[in-house]
Design an enzyme around this catalytic site. Structure first.
Site, mmCIF file in Angstrom:
data_model
loop_
_atom_site.group_PDB
_atom_site.id
_atom_site.type_symbol
_atom_site.label_atom_id
_atom_site.label_comp_id
_atom_site.label_asym_id
_atom_site.label_seq_id
_atom_site.Cartn_x
_atom_site.Cartn_y
_atom_site.Cartn_z
ATOM 1 N N GLU A 167 38.971 43.364 34.288
ATOM 2 C CA GLU A 167 38.982 42.802 35.484
ATOM 3 C C GLU A 167 39.460 44.120 36.366
ATOM 4 O O GLU A 167 40.251 43.965 37.006
ATOM 5 C CB GLU A 167 40.210 41.619 35.753
ATOM 6 N N GLU B 285 36.702 34.489 29.821
ATOM 7 C CA GLU B 285 37.933 33.849 29.836
ATOM 8 C C GLU B 285 37.807 32.502 30.617
ATOM 9 O O GLU B 285 37.217 32.418 31.413
ATOM 10 C CB GLU B 285 38.963 34.779 30.484
HETATM 11 C C1 GLA Z 1 43.160 37.375 33.659
HETATM 12 C C2 GLA Z 1 43.316 38.643 32.519
HETATM 13 C C3 GLA Z 1 43.821 38.113 31.237
HETATM 14 C C4 GLA Z 1 45.172 37.213 31.502
HETATM 15 C C5 GLA Z 1 44.457 35.961 32.335
HETATM 16 C C6 GLA Z 1 45.408 34.958 32.529
HETATM 17 O O1 GLA Z 1 41.940 36.997 33.744
HETATM 18 O O2 GLA Z 1 42.029 39.293 32.485
HETATM 19 O O3 GLA Z 1 44.385 39.158 30.758
HETATM 20 O O4 GLA Z 1 46.004 37.903 32.178
HETATM 21 O O5 GLA Z 1 43.959 36.382 33.362
HETATM 22 O O6 GLA Z 1 45.127 33.941 33.298
#
Ligand code: GLA
Ligand code: ZN
Length: 694
Positions: free
Chosen positions: A165, A321
């Site tokens: 991210e 995710e």
């Molecule tokens: C983000 C991060 C993950 C985790 C999630 C939790 O998307 O990439 O490492 O922290 O949030 O929702």
């Protein structure tokens, strides 16, 4: 229609030849459990039970991989990947740059980010390194080279999950110098920069490059061209850092795809630019389901994002995710109600995802994410509601391999540019208490979503010619070239729909001087003379003219923004009801060449207006809908196709049971293979995948 269109391929190869099925899995952090070898063995058993075939591994593992400077420790990762390979589980192997080990921050403070206030952060958190720091870049190269040398031929590895991210900005001296170099490359001379930034205003003229700094609350914030260029620079510098990260990966393992996990409508990075240098788009989706009785608002927002991420490369993407149950950083961590896990996961698939992946596989025992949803809960076994949902979805995905690689046949597109977004929010006036750009984009999208119209989300530099309907909400920053492209699109037979506050400034945030909407004035046949910002409690209304060419009728509430336009050759379809501009045009259409260009001059608040409007536009322009039938509110349909078959995902986000009459005698249920006749009944959070020949 005479318009040329660039045909898109109908079916794409799988993201990895090693795994030519839907990828299903999670972020996996075995480095948190190295003290307990039993956990790895148990995880493998459970992964198979959950029908998981892929894990993203090593995302935050720097401290376990290089516990001391120059001392590497790969044995644990060898063991995990070898065990994966023995058990038919694959891995997206991460580069660990999303968080640094403490020894690095201590020894080289320059890797830490400097905030706008010019104060350097302490060690801690994650996602807070400087993207320019030579030391950090060197450390990343060393680490990524080692990983690539050791693992790129590993049978379990399907690709690179680069960092995590990406986001944020740094104001350190290295970044200031990089910003100045970027500006020198862009403008060549200070004269050109001063002209583009209109710096004679308040005597802000720069006479040496060293005077130029990043925007800061205690420094310069008022030069809009400068703010815009800083945003562009931050985006470019992050992409440059990514390119630096993948240099060893591409050199050593050119065959492995690279991805970065993106975030919903993330503000700070121009993902369309980023997309050019990543091989496959992936993103992280965390909807707040069940806040209201109907999930249609949240559902359409996430649908928009899925469409955006698919459109970035016009090919299948990855849901990297999502939570299997709750999300612990949201204001309220509500559990997914029965059915929602399947619905929200297959929603991503409907919009073009070839994977369903989660954060996270196993709940951590301590620290800030210990209560975040996971496939395996602290209790450690498979006898949980969440595990059952996940395993059952895994089975469903395993039965849908024929859908893999198919595309979403969109004939409608919405224009959404990051630089427009940055400029609109930076502008002072016409409504500083809420310009609501993104909400305006969503108003248009929501109507198309309710109608089941597959839609691409595109940028100014994309090709418009393959679409029948192009929607342009609040294109405040509009280049002359984009205006010319839109004019051609209409002349060639396209339907263009543009809203208020469009065509105001050019790419430098300098106002067009030819009358708003600038480059679109002729195409739309309107001149926007003034714009009225309304208070929250102010209301006006749009009265549709009797017998207007769209066949719309009624009166719809207007709030927030009212532009005063003159029809210059366009036909007036609706007018203002109130105030000193009562009777002046709100909705117009201009016929140009073989197409039509519509303009909406005010913010109509009611979804019903947009549904009625887009219903007509879609019908007139012959735009493809997933189902040619009336869909109940909150129920949508999204198609994927391989050119020979269409798979229509009918999704119920309405929060109540719904019945959908089908537009043809029979379909096949893609999950069960059974015939579906006449109508379908969808329970709350229900989803059905209908298959038909094209
Ligand atoms: C983000 C991060 C993950 C985790 C999630 C939790 O998307 O990439 O490492 O922290 O949030 O929702
Ligand atoms: Zn920096």
């Amino acid at each position: 229609m005479s318009r040329s269109s660039t045909p898109k391929p109908m079916k794409y190869p799988p993201i990895s030849d090693k795994l030519p099925v839907f990828m299903h899995g999670a972020d996996y952090n075995p480095d948190q459990w190295l003290h307990d070898p039993q956990v790895l063995a148990e995880d493998i058993r459970l992964m198979k039970l959950a029908h998981c075939n892929v894990m993203a591994i090593g995302i935050f593992s720097w401290a376990s991989l290089e516990p001391e400077e120059g001392v590497y420790q790969f044995e644990w990762l060898d063991r995990v990947l070898d065990t994966f390979a023995e058990n038919g589980i694959y891995a997206w192997l991460a580069t660990p740059s999303g968080a640094r080990p403490a020894w690095m921050s201590e020894k080289y403070p320059e890797v830490l980010r400097v905030e706008k206030n010019r104060v350097r952060n302490l060690h801690g958190m994650r996602h807070n390194h400087c993207f320019t720091s030579p030391v950090y870049r060197e450390k990343v190269t060393q680490m990524n080279t080692k990983l690539a040398e050791r693992y790129s031929k590993h049978p379990a590895v399907v690709g690179w999950h680069v960092s995590n991210e990406y986001g944020g900005e740094c104001h350190c001296d290295y970044c200031q110098d990089a910003f100045r170099d970027w500006l020198k490359r862009k403008y060549g001379s200070l004269d050109a920069l001063n002209r583009a930034w209109w710096t004679n205003f308040w005597s802000h003229t720069y006479t040496s490059w060293s005077q130029v700094e990043s925007p800061a609350p205690h420094g310069e914030m008022m030069v809009h061209g400068q703010n815009l260029d800083w945003r562009r620079f931050v985006s470019d510098q992050t992409i440059d850092f990514y390119k630096h990260e993948i240099e060893p990966l591409k050199r050593i393992s050119p065959e492995l795809p690279c991805t970065v996990n993106m975030m919903d409508l993330f503000y700070g990075l121009d993902y369309r630019e980023f997309a050019k240098v990543v091989d496959v788009i992936s993103w992280d989706a965390y909807p707040m389901w069940h806040e209201t009785d109907s999930d249609a608002g949240v559902g359409s927002w996430f649908a928009f994002n899925h469409d955006l991420f698919r459109s970035l490369k016009q090919k299948p993407f990855m849901l990297m995710e999502s939570t299997p149950s709750l999300t612990n950083w949201q204001p309220v961590s509500k559990l997914k109600r029965p059915g929602m896990h399947k619905l929200s996961s297959l929603q991503a698939v409907a919009h073009g995802s070839d994977t369903v992946q989660y954060f996270q596989w196993r709940k951590s025992r301590g620290s800030s994410e210990k209560f975040h949803g996971a496939v395996i809960d602290h209790v450690g076994h498979e006898h949980t509601r969440v595990f059952e949902d996940v395993a059952s979805l895994g089975q469903t995905l395993a039965g849908l391999t024929e859908v893999l690689g198919t595309t979403v046949p969109a004939e409608a597109a919405i224009l959404f540019d990051w630089d427009n977004r940055w400029a609109i929010h930076d502008s002072q006036g016409p409504r500083n208490k809420g310009i609501h750009y993104e909400e305006t984009v969503m108003q248009q999208y929501r109507a198309l979503w309710e109608l089941g119209v597959p839609t691409d989300i595109i940028g100014s530099f994309d090709d418009f010619s393959g679409y029948k309907l192009l929607v342009v909400p609040m294109a405040y920053l509009l280049r002359e070239e984009t205006g010319a492209k839109m004019e051609q699109f209409v002349k060639d037979g396209g339907t263009l729909f543009v809203t208020y506050w469009s065509g105001i400034v050019d790419e430098n945030d300098l106002c067009h001087l030819t009358g708003f909407p600038g480059p679109l004035r002729k195409t739309l046949g309107v001149w926007a003379e003034e714009i009225d910002g309304l208070h929250d409690h102010d209301r006006n209304a749009l009265i549709l003219e009797d017998g207007n060419s769209l066949g719309l009728s009624g009166t719809y509430e207007i709030h927030e923004l009212c532009e005063h336009i003159h029809a210059e050759g366009s036909k007036v379809l609706g007018v203002y009801r109130d105030d000193f501009y009562a009777g002046k045009p709100v909705l117009t259409v201009n016929e140009l060449g073989q197409g039509k260009a519509y303009y909406l001059a005010a913010r109509v608040s009611d979804l019903a207006f947009y549904e009625a409007l887009y219903g007509k536009l879609v019908q007139d322009a012959g735009v493809h809908r997933a189902l040619d039938t009336e869909l109940p509110a909150g129920v949508t349909a999204t198609p994927r196709t391989d050119g020979a078959h269409e798979y229509v995902f009918v999704q119920n986000f309405s929060g109540r049971a719904a019945r959908v009459e089908l537009d043809r005698q029979s379909y096949t249920d893609a999950e069960t293979g059974r015939a579906v006749e006449g109508a379908i009944e969808l329970p709350v959070n229900g989803i059905v995948i209908l298959k038909r020949e094209v």
